[in-house]
Design a protein around this motif. Structure first.
Motif, PDB file in Angstrom:
ATOM      1  N   UNK A 193       0.826  -1.209   0.000  1.00  0.00           N
ATOM      2  CA  UNK A 193       0.000   0.000   0.000  1.00  0.00           C
ATOM      3  C   UNK A 193       0.861   1.260   0.000  1.00  0.00           C
ATOM      4  N   UNK A 194       1.984   1.225   0.728  1.00  0.00           N
ATOM      5  CA  UNK A 194       2.852   2.412   0.786  1.00  0.00           C
ATOM      6  C   UNK A 194       3.323   2.796  -0.604  1.00  0.00           C
ATOM      7  N   UNK A 195       3.816   1.792  -1.351  1.00  0.00           N
ATOM      8  CA  UNK A 195       4.327   2.077  -2.689  1.00  0.00           C
ATOM      9  C   UNK A 195       3.190   2.533  -3.602  1.00  0.00           C
ATOM     10  N   UNK A 196       2.033   1.905  -3.487  1.00  0.00           N
ATOM     11  CA  UNK A 196       0.892   2.318  -4.328  1.00  0.00           C
ATOM     12  C   UNK A 196       0.512   3.769  -4.040  1.00  0.00           C
ATOM     13  N   UNK A 197       0.540   4.138  -2.750  1.00  0.00           N
ATOM     14  CA  UNK A 197       0.193   5.506  -2.366  1.00  0.00           C
ATOM     15  C   UNK A 197       1.196   6.503  -2.946  1.00  0.00           C
ATOM     16  N   UNK A 198       2.472   6.152  -2.865  1.00  0.00           N
ATOM     17  CA  UNK A 198       3.520   7.050  -3.362  1.00  0.00           C
ATOM     18  C   UNK A 198       3.465   7.190  -4.883  1.00  0.00           C
ATOM     19  N   UNK A 199       3.282   6.071  -5.562  1.00  0.00           N
ATOM     20  CA  UNK A 199       3.240   6.134  -7.027  1.00  0.00           C
ATOM     21  C   UNK A 199       2.002   6.891  -7.503  1.00  0.00           C
ATOM     22  N   UNK A 260      10.969  -1.749   0.040  1.00  0.00           N
ATOM     23  CA  UNK A 260      10.589  -0.503  -0.639  1.00  0.00           C
ATOM     24  C   UNK A 260       9.339   0.116  -0.037  1.00  0.00           C
ATOM     25  N   UNK A 261       9.346   1.446   0.037  1.00  0.00           N
ATOM     26  CA  UNK A 261       8.174   2.186   0.516  1.00  0.00           C
ATOM     27  C   UNK A 261       7.647   3.181  -0.528  1.00  0.00           C
ATOM     28  N   UNK A 262       8.454   3.476  -1.529  1.00  0.00           N
ATOM     29  CA  UNK A 262       8.063   4.523  -2.477  1.00  0.00           C
ATOM     30  C   UNK A 262       8.067   4.085  -3.937  1.00  0.00           C
ATOM     31  N   UNK A 263       8.692   2.930  -4.224  1.00  0.00           N
ATOM     32  CA  UNK A 263       8.710   2.447  -5.600  1.00  0.00           C
ATOM     33  C   UNK A 263      10.031   2.700  -6.297  1.00  0.00           C
ATOM     34  N   UNK A 268       8.374   5.145 -10.648  1.00  0.00           N
ATOM     35  CA  UNK A 268       8.042   6.531 -10.318  1.00  0.00           C
ATOM     36  C   UNK A 268       7.969   7.373 -11.584  1.00  0.00           C
ATOM     37  N   UNK A 269       8.860   7.109 -12.521  1.00  0.00           N
ATOM     38  CA  UNK A 269       8.797   7.822 -13.806  1.00  0.00           C
ATOM     39  C   UNK A 269       7.569   7.386 -14.602  1.00  0.00           C
ATOM     40  N   UNK A 270       7.311   6.085 -14.566  1.00  0.00           N
ATOM     41  CA  UNK A 270       6.183   5.546 -15.341  1.00  0.00           C
ATOM     42  C   UNK A 270       4.871   6.183 -14.894  1.00  0.00           C
ATOM     43  N   UNK A 271       4.648   6.237 -13.590  1.00  0.00           N
ATOM     44  CA  UNK A 271       3.365   6.751 -13.105  1.00  0.00           C
ATOM     45  C   UNK A 271       3.260   8.261 -13.281  1.00  0.00           C
ATOM     46  N   UNK A 280      -5.809  12.517 -13.560  1.00  0.00           N
ATOM     47  CA  UNK A 280      -5.922  11.791 -12.290  1.00  0.00           C
ATOM     48  C   UNK A 280      -6.737  10.501 -12.383  1.00  0.00           C
ATOM     49  N   UNK A 281      -7.684  10.458 -13.318  1.00  0.00           N
ATOM     50  CA  UNK A 281      -8.483   9.244 -13.493  1.00  0.00           C
ATOM     51  C   UNK A 281      -7.631   8.028 -13.846  1.00  0.00           C
ATOM     52  N   UNK A 282      -6.488   8.280 -14.459  1.00  0.00           N
ATOM     53  CA  UNK A 282      -5.617   7.183 -14.897  1.00  0.00           C
ATOM     54  C   UNK A 282      -4.703   6.687 -13.771  1.00  0.00           C
ATOM     55  N   UNK A 283      -4.777   7.336 -12.617  1.00  0.00           N
ATOM     56  CA  UNK A 283      -3.833   7.028 -11.536  1.00  0.00           C
ATOM     57  C   UNK A 283      -4.329   5.889 -10.643  1.00  0.00           C
ATOM     58  N   UNK A 284      -4.625   4.768 -11.258  1.00  0.00           N
ATOM     59  CA  UNK A 284      -5.252   3.649 -10.543  1.00  0.00           C
ATOM     60  C   UNK A 284      -4.219   2.676  -9.979  1.00  0.00           C
ATOM     61  N   UNK A 285      -3.297   3.205  -9.222  1.00  0.00           N
ATOM     62  CA  UNK A 285      -2.208   2.366  -8.699  1.00  0.00           C
ATOM     63  C   UNK A 285      -2.713   1.296  -7.728  1.00  0.00           C
ATOM     64  N   UNK A 286      -3.919   1.468  -7.205  1.00  0.00           N
ATOM     65  CA  UNK A 286      -4.456   0.465  -6.272  1.00  0.00           C
ATOM     66  C   UNK A 286      -5.241  -0.623  -7.007  1.00  0.00           C
ATOM     67  N   UNK A 287      -5.452  -0.440  -8.301  1.00  0.00           N
ATOM     68  CA  UNK A 287      -6.229  -1.436  -9.050  1.00  0.00           C
ATOM     69  C   UNK A 287      -5.376  -2.419  -9.835  1.00  0.00           C
ATOM     70  N   UNK A 288      -4.115  -2.096 -10.047  1.00  0.00           N
ATOM     71  CA  UNK A 288      -3.263  -2.990 -10.836  1.00  0.00           C
ATOM     72  C   UNK A 288      -2.544  -3.972  -9.918  1.00  0.00           C
ATOM     73  N   UNK A 289      -2.135  -5.116 -10.479  1.00  0.00           N
ATOM     74  CA  UNK A 289      -1.510  -6.160  -9.667  1.00  0.00           C
ATOM     75  C   UNK A 289      -0.218  -5.644  -9.038  1.00  0.00           C
TER      76      UNK A 289
END
Ligand code: ZN
Length: 291
Positions: A193-199, A260-263, A268-271, A280-289
């Motif tokens: 979750x930490x990395x997803x939040x940061x990305x 890792x806590x931030x990715x 980080x570049x990808x996101x 912002x609609x495309x920022x679905x870091x919590x929905x991808x595997x």
């Protein structure tokens, strides 16, 4: 990105605090603080420096920064650049968030030198720029920008500096929309979750950069001129510089993804780019595997 010289900046978004000499260090509050990365982790200590104050209101007077009224001034000084970024970000999210069905409320930036009290306890510059959910403020010691280039190897430039602000503003968006609720921020690793939040905060930063040339002041003057490829590269360079793998390989000589806590630099570049292109609609870091 460069500010249009005659764009009018918000007079209330950024203040600067005097140096705090009586900082409380120690204690074990463990209040949530969300940074660009955790410097103290790579220095081999924990975040006890942030746990001293116990969540009380800051007792240092915050003085609004002076002589930062226009975009031209934002191009000339780092304090004014922070106000310029804050004004553009505030305008952006105030109009964008309702389109996503959410209610916006603003945040502010507290600039400090060395150390400061925060709603999350006492903080020193070692923590790097961060957002405190308890008082909903962004804290930045602008000396960090020198470190970003000298110590972390990011390329210089205003967009690299504004990326940091936009990332922290992204954490504010996550806080006020409830995205932060119920996350396991103790867990680490590339899919934590930490990395997803940061990305996602990186992605929100990219979303703002993508929209920035269309964001205007009350008179219809765009705050920022169109972004150049070189400036995008500067922002990506900053995102890469604070990737966990980059920091780990330079500080501990090996990369340990499970911590890792931030990715990674690549993520980080990808996101950032996903947000830049898709909003912002495309920022679905919590929905991808794996984000
Ligand atoms: Zn962050």
């Amino acid at each position: 990105m460069t500010f249009n010289d005659n764009a009018k900046l918000d007079q209330n978004k950024v203040s600067r605090r005097g140096r705090n000499t009586g900082i409380a260090v120690g204690g074990g509050g463990g209040l949530l603080v969300i940074g660009l990365f955790i410097v103290s982790q790579l220095l081999g200590v924990d975040l006890t420096g942030l746990a001293g104050g116990g969540g009380t209101s800051p007792d240092q007077p915050a003085e609004p920064i002076a002589n930062c009224d226009t975009g031209g001034q934002a191009n000339d000084s780092i304090d004014c650049l922070m106000r310029g970024a804050a004004t553009s970000l505030d305008t952006y999210w105030a109009s964008e968030l309702p389109t996503l069905g959410e209610t916006y409320r603003t945040t502010d930036i507290a600039l400090f030198t060395g150390s400061t009290d925060t709603g999350c306890g006492g903080a020193t510059s070692d923590v790097g720029p961060f957002y405190c959910p308890a008082d909903e403020l962004i804290y930045i010691d602008t000396a960090f920008y020198d470190e970003l280039t000298s110590r972390f190897g990011a390329s210089d430039g205003p967009l690299a500096e504004m990326y940091v602000v936009a990332h922290e503003w992204g954490h504010h968006i996550q806080n006020i929309t409830g995205i932060m609720n119920g996350l396991d921020l103790q867990a680490t690793g590339p899919a934590s979750d930490s990395v997803r939040l940061e990305l996602q905060a990186d992605c929100f930063a990219g979303a703002w950069v993508g929209a920035a040339p269309t964001i205007k002041d009350e008179s219809g003057v765009a705050f920022l001129e169109p972004v150049t490829q070189e400036q995008i590269q500067n922002a990506l360079s900053a995102a890469a510089a604070v990737g966990d793998d980059r920091i780990q390989s330079s500080t501990q000589g090996q990369v340990t993804p499970e911590t890792w806590t931030h990715g990674s630099s690549e993520s980080r570049q990808k996101w950032f780019q996903i947000g830049y292109k898709g909003g912002p609609d495309a920022c679905n870091t919590f929905q991808v595997a794996t984000p």
